[in-house]
Write an enzyme that holds these catalytic residues in place. Sequence first.
Site, PDB file in Angstrom:
ATOM      1  N   HIS A 236      11.140  -2.087  -0.417  1.00 24.27           N
ATOM      2  CA  HIS A 236      10.632  -1.479  -1.673  1.00 24.27           C
ATOM      3  C   HIS A 236      10.944   0.139  -1.280  1.00 24.27           C
ATOM      4  CE1 HIS A 236       7.290   0.345  -3.998  1.00 24.27           C
ATOM      5  NE2 HIS A 236       6.748  -0.905  -4.222  1.00 24.27           N
ATOM      6  N   ARG A 256       4.704   5.855  -9.845  1.00 22.68           N
ATOM      7  CA  ARG A 256       5.923   6.279 -10.719  1.00 22.68           C
ATOM      8  C   ARG A 256       5.661   5.861 -12.112  1.00 22.68           C
ATOM      9  NH1 ARG A 256      10.026   3.015  -8.223  1.00 22.68           N
ATOM     10  NH2 ARG A 256       8.449   2.388  -6.593  1.00 22.68           N
TER      11      ARG A 256
END
Length: 604
Positions: A236, A256
């Site tokens: 990740h 995000r």
Amino acid sequence: MPDYETHQYDVLIIGAGGAGLRAAIEAASAGVSVGLVCKSLLGKAHTVMAEGGIAATLANADDRDNWKVHFADTMRGGQYVNNWRMAELHAREAPDRVRELEAWGAVFDRTSDGRILQRNFGGHRYPRLAHVGDRTGLELIRTLQDHAIYLDISVHMECTVIALLKDGDRASGAFAYDRERGRFHLFHAKAIVLATGGVGRAYRITSNSWEGTGDGHALAYDAGADLMDMEFVQFHPTGMVWPPSVRGILVTEGVRGEGGVLRNNEGRRFMFDDIPELYRSQTADDEDEGFRYTQGDKDARRPPELLTRDHVARCIRREVKAGRGSPHGGVFLDISWIKSRIPNGEEHIRRKLPSMYHQFKQLADIDITREPMEVGPTTHYIMGGIRVDADTQMSTVTGLFAAGECAAGINGANRLGGNSLSDLLVFGRRAGEHAAEFARRNALPAIDRQQVDQAARAVLEPFDRSGAPEGPFQVQHALQDLMQDKVGIVRTAGDMEAAVVELARLRNRAEHVGVAGHREFNTGWHAAIDLRNLLTVSEAIARSALERRESRGGHFREDFPAKDPAYAGFNIVVRKDSAGGMKVERAPLPPMPGELSAIIEEMK
Ligand SMILES: Cc1cc2nc3c(=O)[nH]c(=O)nc-3n(C[C@H](O)[C@H](O)[C@H](O)COP(=O)(O)OP(=O)(O)OC[C@H]3O[C@@H](n4cnc5c(N)ncnc54)[C@H](O)[C@@H]3O)c2cc1C
């Protein structure tokens, strides 16, 4: 079996995360007796840590969404080596599984007109993730657990399975010990579902909980099942990098999705520098378009920060390697900047990302509403796992089923965020249904006493060596360093060949470690047992990664940096050979039906 406490069920489920609980609910609802075993407390499985949401095409936030788009996104994300049937079932069934969860009491965030709210996530064309702030896993586990309580399910908590038992080619039971007292338990069952989660603890830097030691993968492998796609490990892009004690803890992609941007130490949004061809037409041209996308503008395209995880992780690594990283070896993730665009920005950030706010405040003394976070890649998820039949979830061992992160297929070379929680619900339910059906159609298999005694002897051996110079933790740390450095985010043949050699040495060291004290909650003993599993999954990852001489999804080879069409037509499978060695094979992908390839073409 007089020596061991014995339990008998129609269906035995190993693991009480989202997949195991959903399987248990389905099997119990079908009227068979169900036993559920888990190595932590009920409600504490790793799933509880899931943050960003569950992917399902409810089309509440964007009415253009439907299962076909989700299917195409999942296949594109997986670089087309996914099991297409699993990707299809997942996309078709996820919305019903989420609505069912809501009917069982899950309180999702809401749209202004009272429907389940959905947020943007990497690789999903439309806002698709049903969520509860950034604590979705907690709500999922709580709801499943509340529902399961009313069904007749026997739960064995803090009980670790150490071997699967077989009657000929068929799974017949499991042998376990309870962590508190160290007593052995024998489970005798007509069907078994493995739902043991991931393998992240094979790496030094990981977002995974202590449970992620690849037990189900190794148990299945030892029982003769195939493991598939083990080279595909997901790093990740955004884990915490500072302070060192919290390195690896996840920073949800939801940051995000809510408008957070990545910058290097020059202040540049470096994600605009490298946009893969496959995603160019779906990616924003500039910062303004990217921000509008995160705020729900249907005419805008996603910012490059929401490209797939494999790509973002590699871009971050590139920046750090080029000397453009943050002070502690990551890059900057900034959500605070959205205050310039959103009224009450600080409150908005705290409401949308409450766990992230507290995580950074408490662990790093950073106020994310005012300052950027420092983030870097962390080992997060394994796409590979037990090879299963798409419809029934039965493995290649008769009567042994698998679901959730320990099973392979749906994600191919890379998982899209949010697709795991929906995978747990869709395939957990299927595994429970088909295991119950199998149990109804088949008599109880026999237990082989020799297998039980051998398993008991093997796990007690470390006590016979209590004076040994080395304990399990030293070997475990050496293993984690090895995997991090040699079979990590960027791989080469030389590194991985060296890793395979070193893994054999570590296995030898593991066979000589000693454990002092007695069997009652002895963490050294537990680590010695977990170590065997970590070694098996690490070898499977390294050998599979060596076999795939190309780069695809989560698997990046510096010596073969391009995707090679010759590798698009098969999965890599490992299984135990008759001499006990690990055999690596290429398994051709079955041809995709015309209507599914047409969907993929249409969505390109
Ligand atoms: C921090 C974080 C955030 C995430 N956020 C998201 C997200 O927002 N959306 C998403 O889709 N995915 C997310 N993921 C991924 C997702 O959470 C996992 O893939 C998923 O929860 C795995 O569920 P599972 O049911 O397969 O296994 P787990 O939840 O890992 O449960 C495994 C179970 O098996 C038991 N077990 C293991 N070994 C044994 C053994 N030997 N004997 C007995 N029991 C055993 C464990 O005790 C546990 O009960 C996230 C992951 C992390 C780390």
